[in-house]
Design a protein around this motif. Sequence first.
Motif, PDB file in Angstrom:
ATOM      1  N   PHE A  19       0.845  -1.205   0.000  1.00 34.10           N
ATOM      2  CA  PHE A  19       0.000   0.000   0.000  1.00 34.10           C
ATOM      3  C   PHE A  19       0.877   1.251   0.000  1.00 34.10           C
ATOM      4  N   ASN A  20       1.932   1.235   0.781  1.00 34.58           N
ATOM      5  CA  ASN A  20       2.812   2.394   0.901  1.00 34.58           C
ATOM      6  C   ASN A  20       3.578   2.672  -0.385  1.00 34.58           C
ATOM      7  N   TYR A  21       3.974   1.631  -1.081  1.00 33.79           N
ATOM      8  CA  TYR A  21       4.708   1.827  -2.327  1.00 33.79           C
ATOM      9  C   TYR A  21       3.785   2.355  -3.425  1.00 33.79           C
ATOM     10  N   GLU A  22       2.530   1.934  -3.389  1.00 32.78           N
ATOM     11  CA  GLU A  22       1.568   2.463  -4.358  1.00 32.78           C
ATOM     12  C   GLU A  22       1.313   3.946  -4.098  1.00 32.78           C
ATOM     13  N   LYS A  23       1.238   4.330  -2.829  1.00 32.86           N
ATOM     14  CA  LYS A  23       1.052   5.742  -2.497  1.00 32.86           C
ATOM     15  C   LYS A  23       2.263   6.570  -2.911  1.00 32.86           C
ATOM     16  N   ALA A  24       3.449   5.981  -2.786  1.00 29.55           N
ATOM     17  CA  ALA A  24       4.670   6.697  -3.178  1.00 29.55           C
ATOM     18  C   ALA A  24       4.676   7.011  -4.666  1.00 29.55           C
ATOM     19  N   LYS A  25       4.100   6.121  -5.474  1.00 30.22           N
ATOM     20  CA  LYS A  25       4.058   6.339  -6.920  1.00 30.22           C
ATOM     21  C   LYS A  25       3.170   7.530  -7.294  1.00 30.22           C
ATOM     22  N   ASP A  62      17.871  27.073   4.355  1.00 29.60           N
ATOM     23  CA  ASP A  62      16.770  26.451   3.607  1.00 29.60           C
ATOM     24  C   ASP A  62      16.953  24.945   3.506  1.00 29.60           C
ATOM     25  N   ILE A  63      18.192  24.504   3.388  1.00 29.71           N
ATOM     26  CA  ILE A  63      18.476  23.066   3.332  1.00 29.71           C
ATOM     27  C   ILE A  63      18.114  22.402   4.653  1.00 29.71           C
ATOM     28  N   GLU A  64      18.429  23.090   5.742  1.00 30.18           N
ATOM     29  CA  GLU A  64      18.205  22.512   7.063  1.00 30.18           C
ATOM     30  C   GLU A  64      16.729  22.347   7.387  1.00 30.18           C
ATOM     31  N   ARG A  65      15.857  23.116   6.755  1.00 33.23           N
ATOM     32  CA  ARG A  65      14.425  23.029   7.063  1.00 33.23           C
ATOM     33  C   ARG A  65      13.879  21.630   6.822  1.00 33.23           C
ATOM     34  N   GLY A  66      14.297  21.000   5.750  1.00 35.95           N
ATOM     35  CA  GLY A  66      13.775  19.671   5.432  1.00 35.95           C
ATOM     36  C   GLY A  66      14.670  18.525   5.831  1.00 35.95           C
ATOM     37  N   GLN A  67      15.795  18.824   6.466  1.00 31.77           N
ATOM     38  CA  GLN A  67      16.759  17.778   6.803  1.00 31.77           C
ATOM     39  C   GLN A  67      16.168  16.747   7.760  1.00 31.77           C
ATOM     40  N   GLU A  68      15.355  17.198   8.703  1.00 31.53           N
ATOM     41  CA  GLU A  68      14.746  16.283   9.672  1.00 31.53           C
ATOM     42  C   GLU A  68      13.942  15.195   8.969  1.00 31.53           C
ATOM     43  N   PHE A  69      13.232  15.555   7.894  1.00 28.77           N
ATOM     44  CA  PHE A  69      12.345  14.608   7.228  1.00 28.77           C
ATOM     45  C   PHE A  69      13.114  13.513   6.504  1.00 28.77           C
ATOM     46  N   ARG A  70      14.364  13.773   6.172  1.00 32.00           N
ATOM     47  CA  ARG A  70      15.153  12.790   5.435  1.00 32.00           C
ATOM     48  C   ARG A  70      15.677  11.676   6.323  1.00 32.00           C
ATOM     49  N   LYS A  71      15.410  11.771   7.615  1.00 32.43           N
ATOM     50  CA  LYS A  71      15.810  10.693   8.527  1.00 32.43           C
ATOM     51  C   LYS A  71      14.838   9.513   8.459  1.00 32.43           C
ATOM     52  N   CYS A  72      13.719   9.674   7.784  1.00 38.37           N
ATOM     53  CA  CYS A  72      12.707   8.619   7.723  1.00 38.37           C
ATOM     54  C   CYS A  72      13.301   7.326   7.167  1.00 38.37           C
ATOM     55  N   ILE A  73      13.102   6.202   7.869  1.00 39.28           N
ATOM     56  CA  ILE A  73      13.617   4.904   7.431  1.00 39.28           C
ATOM     57  C   ILE A  73      12.518   4.041   6.799  1.00 39.28           C
ATOM     58  N   GLU A  74      11.337   4.621   6.621  1.00 37.40           N
ATOM     59  CA  GLU A  74      10.208   3.920   6.011  1.00 37.40           C
ATOM     60  C   GLU A  74       9.902   2.599   6.721  1.00 37.40           C
ATOM     61  N   CYS A  75       9.825   2.679   8.032  1.00 42.85           N
ATOM     62  CA  CYS A  75       9.389   1.520   8.815  1.00 42.85           C
ATOM     63  C   CYS A  75       7.877   1.378   8.771  1.00 42.85           C
ATOM     64  N   PHE A  76       7.189   2.460   8.415  1.00 34.40           N
ATOM     65  CA  PHE A  76       5.728   2.526   8.295  1.00 34.40           C
ATOM     66  C   PHE A  76       4.996   2.327   9.614  1.00 34.40           C
ATOM     67  N   LEU A  77       5.704   2.549  10.728  1.00 30.48           N
ATOM     68  CA  LEU A  77       5.026   2.512  12.018  1.00 30.48           C
ATOM     69  C   LEU A  77       4.029   3.658  12.134  1.00 30.48           C
ATOM     70  N   CYS A  78       4.370   4.814  11.567  1.00 30.10           N
ATOM     71  CA  CYS A  78       3.429   5.944  11.603  1.00 30.10           C
ATOM     72  C   CYS A  78       2.171   5.614  10.808  1.00 30.10           C
ATOM     73  N   GLN A  79       2.334   4.900   9.700  1.00 32.20           N
ATOM     74  CA  GLN A  79       1.180   4.484   8.907  1.00 32.20           C
ATOM     75  C   GLN A  79       0.329   3.487   9.699  1.00 32.20           C
ATOM     76  N   ASP A  80       1.017   2.601  10.414  1.00 32.83           N
ATOM     77  CA  ASP A  80       0.316   1.563  11.166  1.00 32.83           C
ATOM     78  C   ASP A  80      -0.508   2.135  12.313  1.00 32.83           C
ATOM     79  N   THR A  81       0.022   3.147  12.979  1.00 34.70           N
ATOM     80  CA  THR A  81      -0.683   3.680  14.149  1.00 34.70           C
ATOM     81  C   THR A  81      -1.744   4.707  13.790  1.00 34.70           C
TER      82      THR A  81
END
Length: 259
Positions: A107-113, A135-154
């Motif tokens: 489901f997550n990979y389909e949403k990514a497309k 400006d680079i630092e503003r989005g740096q936090e989001f790039r730490k995502c490891i795509e565990c999909f725990l946020c999607q699960d909860t």
Amino acid sequence: MSGYELKLRVWRGDRDGGDLADYTVDVSEGEVVLDALHRLQATQTGDLAIRWNCKAGKCGSCSAEINGRPRLLCMTRLSDFEPTETITVTPMRAFPVIRDLVTDVSFNYEKAKELPGVELGPRDADGKRRMAQVDIERGQEFRKCIECFLCQDTCHVVRDHEDNKPAFAGPRFFLRYAELDMHPLDTADRRARAQGAAGLGMCNITKCCTEVCPEGIKITDNAIIPMKERVVDRKYDPLVWLGNKIGLRSKDYDGRTEV
């Protein structure tokens, strides 16, 4: 305490159904839940299905639910629990079970497309692109995502309402929308898509996604709420409304013009 017998309750089954099974397994001080499951797999249940890879909290593969809470198996220490406590391990509830603790997260990979990629403007006269460090630092936090999909699960929007999935991308992808929107050189406007196709308005900012993120990303405060504010600015800004009324046109996210 050098070692003890851990009581484990593990969900066993497949897409056709299953149930919890009780086990007792020897564990040692300093181990994590994934260690206990591997020992169980090696000594008692060789057919136990577990998805894992790095065992370092960086690949996001070993997502499951431990005592009902979405967590990474490799980052959940046995010392977090009492030695006499029974630890219950079940698959992520928001996604279809393949077998045992392994779920189908396609489901997550389909949403990514469905998410448009970065669109860069022209280069500078010398052929380079320049960005300010702030400006680079503003989005740096989001790039730490490891795509565990725990946020999607909860997220209860998809966890408790299967019929919402076609219209709702979920917090992992709202994070991606925000990251692209904050890119200093990106020229695309994804606000209409975030509100429409991705279902951003269905999120009621309970912050449950932030609470389970193993990387500590403030998904709600730093990504979803700012993205909601940008959507509202676009939709309800009086100047935009006036421009529409007098016939000015503005570019939508996919390049179409709207009146």
